[in-house]
Scaffold this motif. Structure first.
Motif, PDB file in Angstrom:
ATOM      1  N   ALA A  46      34.164  35.426  35.572  1.00  0.00           N
ATOM      2  CA  ALA A  46      35.596  35.888  35.795  1.00  0.00           C
ATOM      3  C   ALA A  46      36.262  34.500  36.303  1.00  0.00           C
ATOM      4  CB  ALA A  46      35.733  36.745  36.938  1.00  0.00           C
ATOM      5  N   GLU A  47      35.900  33.772  37.190  1.00  0.00           N
ATOM      6  CA  GLU A  47      36.519  32.576  37.655  1.00  0.00           C
ATOM      7  C   GLU A  47      36.803  31.566  36.468  1.00  0.00           C
ATOM      8  OE1 GLU A  47      37.653  31.655  40.452  1.00  0.00           O
ATOM      9  OE2 GLU A  47      37.158  33.011  41.960  1.00  0.00           O
ATOM     10  N   ARG A  48      36.018  31.601  35.345  1.00  0.00           N
ATOM     11  CA  ARG A  48      35.945  30.551  34.593  1.00  0.00           C
ATOM     12  C   ARG A  48      36.745  31.086  33.201  1.00  0.00           C
ATOM     13  NH1 ARG A  48      30.963  29.682  32.244  1.00  0.00           N
ATOM     14  NH2 ARG A  48      30.019  31.308  33.233  1.00  0.00           N
ATOM     15  N   ALA A  49      36.485  32.305  33.080  1.00  0.00           N
ATOM     16  CA  ALA A  49      37.027  33.136  31.778  1.00  0.00           C
ATOM     17  C   ALA A  49      38.379  33.453  31.907  1.00  0.00           C
ATOM     18  CB  ALA A  49      36.268  34.111  31.363  1.00  0.00           C
ATOM     19  N   LEU A  50      38.481  34.000  33.136  1.00  0.00           N
ATOM     20  CA  LEU A  50      39.733  34.968  33.206  1.00  0.00           C
ATOM     21  C   LEU A  50      41.245  33.880  33.142  1.00  0.00           C
ATOM     22  CD1 LEU A  50      39.864  37.622  35.761  1.00  0.00           C
ATOM     23  CD2 LEU A  50      40.683  37.857  33.533  1.00  0.00           C
TER      24      LEU A  50
ATOM     25  N   MET B  38      50.476  42.121  31.645  1.00  0.00           N
ATOM     26  CA  MET B  38      49.167  42.640  32.201  1.00  0.00           C
ATOM     27  C   MET B  38      48.997  43.316  33.596  1.00  0.00           C
ATOM     28  SD  MET B  38      47.536  38.662  31.344  1.00  0.00           S
ATOM     29  CE  MET B  38      49.057  37.951  31.277  1.00  0.00           C
ATOM     30  N   TYR B  39      48.321  44.387  33.604  1.00  0.00           N
ATOM     31  CA  TYR B  39      48.308  45.160  34.938  1.00  0.00           C
ATOM     32  C   TYR B  39      46.979  45.110  35.299  1.00  0.00           C
ATOM     33  CZ  TYR B  39      52.595  46.765  33.146  1.00  0.00           C
ATOM     34  OH  TYR B  39      54.026  46.702  32.747  1.00  0.00           O
ATOM     35  N   GLY B  40      46.375  44.276  36.464  1.00  0.00           N
ATOM     36  CA  GLY B  40      45.013  44.289  36.976  1.00  0.00           C
ATOM     37  C   GLY B  40      44.860  44.767  38.354  1.00  0.00           C
ATOM     38  N   ASP B  41      43.584  44.589  38.647  1.00  0.00           N
ATOM     39  CA  ASP B  41      43.053  44.954  40.015  1.00  0.00           C
ATOM     40  C   ASP B  41      43.239  43.821  40.878  1.00  0.00           C
ATOM     41  OD1 ASP B  41      41.001  43.424  38.785  1.00  0.00           O
ATOM     42  OD2 ASP B  41      39.399  44.429  39.865  1.00  0.00           O
ATOM     43  N   ASP B  42      42.863  43.826  42.181  1.00  0.00           N
ATOM     44  CA  ASP B  42      42.961  42.870  43.176  1.00  0.00           C
ATOM     45  C   ASP B  42      42.248  41.489  42.738  1.00  0.00           C
ATOM     46  OD1 ASP B  42      44.552  44.447  44.585  1.00  0.00           O
ATOM     47  OD2 ASP B  42      42.983  45.022  46.148  1.00  0.00           O
ATOM     48  N   GLN B  43      41.125  41.680  42.196  1.00  0.00           N
ATOM     49  CA  GLN B  43      40.208  40.564  42.005  1.00  0.00           C
ATOM     50  C   GLN B  43      40.913  39.693  40.714  1.00  0.00           C
ATOM     51  OE1 GLN B  43      35.877  40.340  42.448  1.00  0.00           O
ATOM     52  NE2 GLN B  43      36.279  42.740  42.390  1.00  0.00           N
ATOM     53  N   SER B  44      41.353  40.589  39.525  1.00  0.00           N
ATOM     54  CA  SER B  44      41.840  39.826  38.333  1.00  0.00           C
ATOM     55  C   SER B  44      43.158  39.033  38.720  1.00  0.00           C
ATOM     56  CB  SER B  44      41.956  40.847  37.414  1.00  0.00           C
ATOM     57  OG  SER B  44      43.097  41.764  37.812  1.00  0.00           O
ATOM     58  N   ILE B  45      43.987  39.876  39.574  1.00  0.00           N
ATOM     59  CA  ILE B  45      45.148  39.165  39.879  1.00  0.00           C
ATOM     60  C   ILE B  45      44.934  38.009  40.747  1.00  0.00           C
ATOM     61  CG2 ILE B  45      47.230  39.527  41.574  1.00  0.00           C
ATOM     62  CD1 ILE B  45      47.424  42.493  40.718  1.00  0.00           C
ATOM     63  N   ALA B  46      43.995  37.969  41.726  1.00  0.00           N
ATOM     64  CA  ALA B  46      43.812  36.923  42.628  1.00  0.00           C
ATOM     65  C   ALA B  46      43.358  35.752  41.710  1.00  0.00           C
ATOM     66  CB  ALA B  46      42.710  37.151  43.789  1.00  0.00           C
TER      67      ALA B  46
ATOM     68  N   VAL C  97      53.593  30.491  32.529  1.00  0.00           N
ATOM     69  CA  VAL C  97      53.036  31.118  33.933  1.00  0.00           C
ATOM     70  C   VAL C  97      52.703  32.244  33.723  1.00  0.00           C
ATOM     71  CG1 VAL C  97      54.214  31.869  36.085  1.00  0.00           C
ATOM     72  CG2 VAL C  97      54.996  29.811  34.961  1.00  0.00           C
ATOM     73  N   VAL C  98      51.411  32.834  34.333  1.00  0.00           N
ATOM     74  CA  VAL C  98      50.765  34.147  34.327  1.00  0.00           C
ATOM     75  C   VAL C  98      51.026  34.976  35.404  1.00  0.00           C
ATOM     76  CG1 VAL C  98      48.532  34.996  34.267  1.00  0.00           C
ATOM     77  CG2 VAL C  98      48.967  33.055  32.978  1.00  0.00           C
ATOM     78  N   THR C  99      51.249  36.032  35.068  1.00  0.00           N
ATOM     79  CA  THR C  99      51.953  36.978  36.161  1.00  0.00           C
ATOM     80  C   THR C  99      50.943  38.339  35.771  1.00  0.00           C
ATOM     81  OG1 THR C  99      53.983  36.121  36.414  1.00  0.00           O
ATOM     82  CG2 THR C  99      53.549  38.467  37.135  1.00  0.00           C
ATOM     83  N   ILE C 100      50.299  38.991  36.572  1.00  0.00           N
ATOM     84  CA  ILE C 100      49.637  40.072  36.470  1.00  0.00           C
ATOM     85  C   ILE C 100      50.053  41.051  37.617  1.00  0.00           C
ATOM     86  CG2 ILE C 100      47.342  41.297  36.495  1.00  0.00           C
ATOM     87  CD1 ILE C 100      46.127  38.589  35.644  1.00  0.00           C
ATOM     88  N   LEU C 101      50.733  42.200  37.172  1.00  0.00           N
ATOM     89  CA  LEU C 101      51.029  43.269  37.873  1.00  0.00           C
ATOM     90  C   LEU C 101      49.959  44.050  38.452  1.00  0.00           C
ATOM     91  CD1 LEU C 101      54.089  44.116  35.828  1.00  0.00           C
ATOM     92  CD2 LEU C 101      54.210  42.515  37.799  1.00  0.00           C
ATOM     93  N   GLU C 102      50.128  44.619  39.516  1.00  0.00           N
ATOM     94  CA  GLU C 102      49.086  45.723  40.113  1.00  0.00           C
ATOM     95  C   GLU C 102      48.842  46.883  39.272  1.00  0.00           C
ATOM     96  OE1 GLU C 102      47.783  47.975  44.147  1.00  0.00           O
ATOM     97  OE2 GLU C 102      49.677  46.651  44.108  1.00  0.00           O
ATOM     98  N   ALA C 103      47.867  46.994  38.790  1.00  0.00           N
ATOM     99  CA  ALA C 103      47.384  48.446  37.914  1.00  0.00           C
ATOM    100  C   ALA C 103      47.319  49.520  38.742  1.00  0.00           C
ATOM    101  CB  ALA C 103      46.130  48.286  37.280  1.00  0.00           C
ATOM    102  N   THR C 104      48.048  50.799  38.162  1.00  0.00           N
ATOM    103  CA  THR C 104      47.601  51.985  38.732  1.00  0.00           C
ATOM    104  C   THR C 104      46.724  52.688  38.056  1.00  0.00           C
ATOM    105  OG1 THR C 104      49.290  53.167  37.211  1.00  0.00           O
ATOM    106  CG2 THR C 104      50.310  51.858  39.005  1.00  0.00           C
ATOM    107  N   GLU C 105      46.292  53.861  38.674  1.00  0.00           N
ATOM    108  CA  GLU C 105      45.158  54.630  38.276  1.00  0.00           C
ATOM    109  C   GLU C 105      45.475  54.977  36.882  1.00  0.00           C
ATOM    110  OE1 GLU C 105      41.718  57.023  37.961  1.00  0.00           O
ATOM    111  OE2 GLU C 105      42.259  55.457  39.351  1.00  0.00           O
TER     112      GLU C 105
ATOM    113  N   VAL D 168      35.926  42.303  32.930  1.00  0.00           N
ATOM    114  CA  VAL D 168      35.457  40.798  33.057  1.00  0.00           C
ATOM    115  C   VAL D 168      34.349  40.917  34.101  1.00  0.00           C
ATOM    116  CG1 VAL D 168      35.617  38.527  33.297  1.00  0.00           C
ATOM    117  CG2 VAL D 168      37.337  39.894  31.976  1.00  0.00           C
ATOM    118  N   HIS D 169      33.162  40.639  33.587  1.00  0.00           N
ATOM    119  CA  HIS D 169      32.020  40.521  34.762  1.00  0.00           C
ATOM    120  C   HIS D 169      32.321  39.206  35.656  1.00  0.00           C
ATOM    121  CE1 HIS D 169      28.185  39.684  36.678  1.00  0.00           C
ATOM    122  NE2 HIS D 169      27.519  40.685  35.826  1.00  0.00           N
ATOM    123  N   LYS D 170      32.261  39.742  37.143  1.00  0.00           N
ATOM    124  CA  LYS D 170      32.634  38.981  38.233  1.00  0.00           C
ATOM    125  C   LYS D 170      31.703  37.490  38.095  1.00  0.00           C
ATOM    126  CE  LYS D 170      29.245  40.013  41.503  1.00  0.00           C
ATOM    127  NZ  LYS D 170      28.788  40.288  43.079  1.00  0.00           N
TER     128      LYS D 170
END
Length: 435
Positions: free
Chosen positions: A267-271, A285-293, A316-324, A262-264
């Motif tokens: 992101a605030e509106r779409a994610l 869902m497994y995301g990076d720091d921005q998508s989690i925040a 409730v939406v929960t996104i776990l931290e993605a690994t490589e 998702v383009h930054k």
């Protein structure tokens, strides 16, 4: 029957099948389609045996879905054969003809590949699809299905062979290796002189095993870490529809979406809407720091329900931290990776680094970005504003597919009839000799 006998039978049959006329091949295909429907009860009974064994072994639900046959799926298999019968026969087509200064006429003519070996996992519908496409192109096929679908495959192949034989055609046009051992599979991969090409259909493990062990030429197929990129100018409602279809319609297939970018700027509106929709479908869902925040932010308890967007989820939406590993993983399950990117260039770089050469899509209103995505993404199928689920031989008008090639030689993308042919040079002279 021993493997060497199966291969010898196939080689002999290829000389007969390769010269059948189009009308005869179409007649056989239609007879096989009718036979599948007429024998539906028998096939479904054998499929139930496979499903029962799968459940005893705690087979995952997405694998059981691949294994399952229903009356509707049998109808689809039969209709696939009938559709193939309506398609133009590429065999015998003269691709080109040029006259040399010395008077020689040199042309190219489409011919069958010969004997095709297919190794596949728990997908009994592949059995009829593979036969139909190979037969229409004058090829003989040897099938090596997995142990999980052995009863279903034996039933389907026996019905196909009986229908072929009833029309006076060599039933060895299709054969099944019933020995499901790894040793036989490895031996099959080394049948040079009998097998002209080997096509594996299944997960990454199967495909890599075939690529590493085969001495027969291999066409790599199927592994799909497919991305959807939501660009800054995207229509959010369109993006929601595309992502939902690409991820949730059927999660156990190679053209399902596994990764979301998702383009930054959007992101605030779409994610929140996207992750809410995914949460409603019980997608992990497994995301990076921005998508989690962004996505883990929740409405204030005091916020009025009247202010809530209709497309937002109550879940409730929960996104776990993605690994490589998550960025390159083909989940084939209710899981997805999510990353916020700076711009389209980062999206393209990320996709080209982690994709598997299968299918990628951009959701955008920006024509220049759409063209940049189409030109720079290295994959077999690249979409603008459409679901990756369309990467399919039937959807592309091929009447089915033998697989989806993720390599560049000799075929790429959904492999229909043309991909199952080669060509030979035909030369007409009137006494020329080389000086």
């Amino acid at each position: 029957m021993s493997l060497i006998t199966i291969c010898e039978n196939a080689k002999r049959a290829s000389r007969e099948i390769g010269i059948l006329d189009t009308n005869t091949k179409n007649q056989v295909l239609r007879a096989c389609a009718d036979a599948i429907i007429e024998s539906a009860a028998f096939i479904l009974g054998e499929n139930k045996r496979d499903l029962a064994e799968g459940r005893k072994k705690d087979m995952p639900e997405h694998m059981l879905d691949r294994l399952l046959l229903t009356e509707s799926r049998l109808e689809d298999m039969a209709n696939g054969l009938r559709e193939i019968a309506t398609l133009s026969d590429p065999v015998g087509e003269v691709i080109s003809m040029t006259k040399r200064p010395n008077g020689l006429l040199i042309g190219q003519k489409r011919v069958p590949l010969g004997v095709i070996g297919i190794i596949y996992e728990a997908r009994p519908n592949v059995t009829s699809d593979a036969f139909g496409l190979c037969f229409k192109t004058g090829n003989v096929v040897i099938l090596k299905g997995g142990s999980d679908a052995i009863n279903s495959n034996i039933a389907i192949v026996s019905i196909l062979r009986r229908a072929i034989n009833s029309l006076g055609i060599n039933e060895d046009a299709v054969q099944l290796i019933e020995d499901t051992s790894h040793e036989t599979a490895t031996e099959f991969m080394r049948m040079n002189g009998y097998i002209d090409v080997l096509i594996p259909r299944g997960g990454a493990g199967l495909i890599q095993t075939v690529v590493k062990n085969s001495t027969v030429p291999v066409i790599e197929t199927g592994v799909g870490n497919c991305h959807v990129f939501v660009d800054e100018s995207a229509n959010i409602e369109m993006a929601l529809r595309i992502i939902k279809n690409a991820k949730t319609q059927r999660m156990s297939v190679c053209n399902a979406c596994e990764s979301l970018l998702v383009h930054k700027g959007i992101a605030e509106r779409a994610l929140p809407k996207i992750t809410g929709m995914l949460a409603e479908s019980d997608i992990e869902m497994y995301g990076d720091d921005q998508s989690i925040a962004i996505s883990n932010q929740r409405r204030s308890p005091n916020e009025s329900e009247s202010n809530k967007d209709e497309s937002e989820s109550n879940k409730v939406v929960t996104i776990l931290e993605a690994t490589e590993e998550d960025w390159g993983r083909e989940y084939l399950d209710a899981k997805i990776s999510i990353k916020v990117v700076e711009d389209i260039d980062e999206a393209i770089d990320h996709i080209n680094k982690y994709n598997t050469g299968h299918s990628e899509t951009i959701v955008t209103k920006n024509y220049e970005n759409a063209q940049k995505f189409l030109e720079r993404i290295d994959a077999a199928a690249v979409y603008v504003n459409a679901s990756t689920r369309f990467t399919d031989g039937f959807e592309f008008g091929f009447g089915g597919e033998i697989g989806i090639s993720t390599q560049k030689l000799h075929a790429r993308g959904p492999m229909g009839l043309l991909a199952l042919t080669s060509y030979k040079y035909i030369i007409y002279g009137d006494g020329q000799i080389r000086e």
